[in-house]
Design an enzyme around this catalytic site. Structure first.
Site, PDB file in Angstrom:
ATOM      1  N   LYS A  13     102.724  19.679  63.343  1.00 28.86           N
ATOM      2  CA  LYS A  13     103.336  19.336  64.638  1.00 28.86           C
ATOM      3  C   LYS A  13     104.722  19.971  64.781  1.00 28.86           C
ATOM      4  CE  LYS A  13     103.075  14.889  63.699  1.00 28.86           C
ATOM      5  NZ  LYS A  13     102.476  14.949  62.354  1.00 28.86           N
ATOM      6  N   ARG A  88     103.651   6.504  67.823  1.00 22.28           N
ATOM      7  CA  ARG A  88     102.890   6.402  66.587  1.00 22.28           C
ATOM      8  C   ARG A  88     102.165   5.078  66.478  1.00 22.28           C
ATOM      9  NH1 ARG A  88     105.922  10.100  63.475  1.00 22.28           N
ATOM     10  NH2 ARG A  88     105.434  10.310  61.318  1.00 22.28           N
ATOM     11  N   ARG A 122     105.741  21.788  51.137  1.00 22.43           N
ATOM     12  CA  ARG A 122     106.733  21.975  52.209  1.00 22.43           C
ATOM     13  C   ARG A 122     108.152  22.041  51.656  1.00 22.43           C
ATOM     14  NH1 ARG A 122     106.596  18.178  57.315  1.00 22.43           N
ATOM     15  NH2 ARG A 122     106.593  16.549  55.724  1.00 22.43           N
ATOM     16  N   ARG A 155     111.419  16.965  51.058  1.00 23.24           N
ATOM     17  CA  ARG A 155     111.653  15.654  51.667  1.00 23.24           C
ATOM     18  C   ARG A 155     111.235  14.542  50.707  1.00 23.24           C
ATOM     19  NH1 ARG A 155     109.219  16.045  57.765  1.00 23.24           N
ATOM     20  NH2 ARG A 155     108.395  14.024  57.100  1.00 23.24           N
ATOM     21  N   ARG A 166     101.705   7.432  53.792  1.00 21.48           N
ATOM     22  CA  ARG A 166     101.768   8.001  55.157  1.00 21.48           C
ATOM     23  C   ARG A 166     100.377   8.233  55.731  1.00 21.48           C
ATOM     24  NH1 ARG A 166     105.185  13.038  54.015  1.00 21.48           N
ATOM     25  NH2 ARG A 166     105.133  13.469  56.254  1.00 21.48           N
TER      26      ARG A 166
HETATM   27  P1  AP5 Z   1     104.936  20.498  59.556  1.00 20.83           P
HETATM   28  O1  AP5 Z   1     104.958  21.370  60.760  1.00 20.83           O
HETATM   29  O2  AP5 Z   1     106.235  20.075  58.974  1.00 20.83           O
HETATM   30  O3  AP5 Z   1     103.966  19.236  59.796  1.00 20.83           O
HETATM   31  P2  AP5 Z   1     104.181  17.943  60.677  1.00 20.83           P
HETATM   32  O4  AP5 Z   1     102.895  17.626  61.338  1.00 20.83           O
HETATM   33  O5  AP5 Z   1     105.387  18.085  61.551  1.00 20.83           O
HETATM   34  O6  AP5 Z   1     104.406  16.911  59.497  1.00 20.83           O
HETATM   35  P3  AP5 Z   1     105.480  15.771  59.260  1.00 20.83           P
HETATM   36  O7  AP5 Z   1     105.300  15.380  57.823  1.00 20.83           O
HETATM   37  O8  AP5 Z   1     106.875  16.161  59.675  1.00 20.83           O
HETATM   38  O9  AP5 Z   1     104.965  14.687  60.189  1.00 20.83           O
HETATM   39  P4  AP5 Z   1     105.137  13.238  60.039  1.00 20.83           P
HETATM   40  O10 AP5 Z   1     104.558  12.817  61.325  1.00 20.83           O
HETATM   41  O11 AP5 Z   1     104.583  12.581  58.844  1.00 20.83           O
HETATM   42  O12 AP5 Z   1     106.727  13.069  59.792  1.00 20.83           O
HETATM   43  P5  AP5 Z   1     107.933  12.788  60.791  1.00 20.83           P
HETATM   44  O13 AP5 Z   1     109.022  13.714  60.440  1.00 20.83           O
HETATM   45  O14 AP5 Z   1     107.467  12.710  62.196  1.00 20.83           O
HETATM   46  O15 AP5 Z   1     104.057  21.270  58.442  1.00 20.83           O
HETATM   47  C1  AP5 Z   1     103.870  20.717  57.171  1.00 20.83           C
HETATM   48  C2  AP5 Z   1     103.780  21.866  56.136  1.00 20.83           C
HETATM   49  O16 AP5 Z   1     102.629  22.648  56.425  1.00 20.83           O
HETATM   50  C3  AP5 Z   1     104.977  22.840  56.166  1.00 20.83           C
HETATM   51  O17 AP5 Z   1     105.258  23.247  54.863  1.00 20.83           O
HETATM   52  C4  AP5 Z   1     104.465  24.030  57.010  1.00 20.83           C
HETATM   53  O18 AP5 Z   1     105.088  25.223  56.606  1.00 20.83           O
HETATM   54  C5  AP5 Z   1     102.975  24.000  56.687  1.00 20.83           C
HETATM   55  N1  AP5 Z   1     102.154  24.415  57.823  1.00 20.83           N
HETATM   56  C6  AP5 Z   1     102.285  24.018  59.116  1.00 20.83           C
HETATM   57  N2  AP5 Z   1     101.347  24.589  59.900  1.00 20.83           N
HETATM   58  C7  AP5 Z   1     100.587  25.344  59.068  1.00 20.83           C
HETATM   59  C8  AP5 Z   1      99.448  26.179  59.275  1.00 20.83           C
HETATM   60  N3  AP5 Z   1      98.899  26.330  60.504  1.00 20.83           N
HETATM   61  N4  AP5 Z   1      98.898  26.813  58.199  1.00 20.83           N
HETATM   62  C9  AP5 Z   1      99.442  26.662  56.952  1.00 20.83           C
HETATM   63  N5  AP5 Z   1     100.529  25.882  56.688  1.00 20.83           N
HETATM   64  C10 AP5 Z   1     101.100  25.232  57.745  1.00 20.83           C
HETATM   65  O19 AP5 Z   1     108.302  11.287  60.363  1.00 20.83           O
HETATM   66  C11 AP5 Z   1     108.887  10.998  59.126  1.00 20.83           C
HETATM   67  C12 AP5 Z   1     109.098   9.497  59.016  1.00 20.83           C
HETATM   68  O20 AP5 Z   1     110.010   9.050  60.057  1.00 20.83           O
HETATM   69  C13 AP5 Z   1     107.862   8.630  59.200  1.00 20.83           C
HETATM   70  O21 AP5 Z   1     107.086   8.509  58.025  1.00 20.83           O
HETATM   71  C14 AP5 Z   1     108.502   7.300  59.623  1.00 20.83           C
HETATM   72  O22 AP5 Z   1     109.063   6.628  58.536  1.00 20.83           O
HETATM   73  C15 AP5 Z   1     109.626   7.765  60.537  1.00 20.83           C
HETATM   74  N6  AP5 Z   1     109.167   7.904  61.927  1.00 20.83           N
HETATM   75  C16 AP5 Z   1     109.156   9.051  62.659  1.00 20.83           C
HETATM   76  N7  AP5 Z   1     108.666   8.810  63.885  1.00 20.83           N
HETATM   77  C17 AP5 Z   1     108.349   7.495  63.924  1.00 20.83           C
HETATM   78  C18 AP5 Z   1     107.777   6.661  64.906  1.00 20.83           C
HETATM   79  N8  AP5 Z   1     107.427   7.138  66.116  1.00 20.83           N
HETATM   80  N9  AP5 Z   1     107.597   5.350  64.615  1.00 20.83           N
HETATM   81  C19 AP5 Z   1     107.948   4.840  63.420  1.00 20.83           C
HETATM   82  N10 AP5 Z   1     108.481   5.575  62.422  1.00 20.83           N
HETATM   83  C20 AP5 Z   1     108.681   6.911  62.677  1.00 20.83           C
END
Ligand code: AP5
Length: 209
Positions: A13, A88, A122, A155, A166
């Protein structure tokens, strides 16, 4: 255009948001990035959410909704936004409908074994937040950001135990949103497997329809 990016942790994402904002000229609003900035700056919000995030759990809805409400009141969102990582939970989605209903919810579909490989490799720039992968998208020099020379870090929630939490949390609390937006006729399902440029191409084709 107001877009939500859905998908399991590691679906890409953030990576696709970074590419899509350049094409669409919309702000990228990532609740994960906003929470990480609060933790880094040691704000009262950051102190509340630090341990929850490191364990892989979700921040309580009331804190998250208040954060998004404040962000969506800023001027740069007039033409729309990409919301990455919010909503979420169903209560978050209901709250968003009252603040500013999204036009489409884009779900990036990626199987567990692929997301585990993506998350465990990552690396993120400590200063600008650019996302890398040690094998799929490595920086030119190991451990150093190509853009600003910042240090790349792992991270806390990309450790094995937190990844498991997660994924469980995603299945129980977030995956039901796929059906929720489907029933509203707002869901766009995108295959998230393949190179980022390929996934971006599928996304662009889907939103043009
Ligand atoms: P990346 O693009 O970073 O993936 P992502 O989907 O953004 O993954 P996240 O882990 O950031 O999502 P998340 O939803 O768990 O975490 P968030 O930060 O929102 O890609 C991942 C890896 O894959 C990278 O190394 C990239 O290079 C590689 N990659 C990407 N695309 C690729 C492809 N096509 N091919 C090959 N490799 C690829 O949330 C973190 C924490 O914050 C949560 O756990 C929670 O505690 C809190 N939080 C955030 N939002 C909320 C909410 N709405 N409600 C409650 N708590 C929340």
């Amino acid at each position: 255009m107001k877009l939500i990016f859905l998908g399991p942790p590691g679906a890409g994402k953030g990576t696709i948001s970074d590419l899509a904002v350049v094409k669409l000229g919309l702000p990228h609003i990532s609740t994960g990035d906003l929470f990480r900035a609060a933790v880094k700056n040691g704000t009262p919000l950051g102190l509340k959410v630090k341990d929850i995030m490191a364990s892989g759990g979700l921040v309580p809805d009331e804190l998250t909704i208040a954060l998004v409400k404040e962000r969506l009141a800023q001027k740069d969102v007039a033409k729309g936004w990409i919301l990455d990582g919010f909503p979420r939970t169903i209560p978050q989605a209901e709250a968003l409908d009252k603040i500013a209903a999204a036009d489409k919810a884009v779900n990036f579909d990626v199987a567990d074994e692929i997301v585990i490989g993506r998350l465990s490799g990552r690396r993120v720039c400590r200063s600008c937040g650019k996302i890398y992968h040690e094998k799929n998208m490595p920086p030119k020099k190991a451990g150093v950001c190509d853009v600003d020379g910042g240090e790349l870090y792992i991270r806390d929630d990309d450790k094995e135990a937190a990844i498991k939490v997660r994924l469980d949390t995603y299945r129980k609390q977030t995956a039901p949103l796929i059906e929720w937006y489907g029933k509203k006729g707002k869901l766009l399902a995108i295959d998230g497997v393949g190179a980022p440029a390929e996934v971006l191409g599928r996304f662009e084709k889907a939103i043009k329809k």
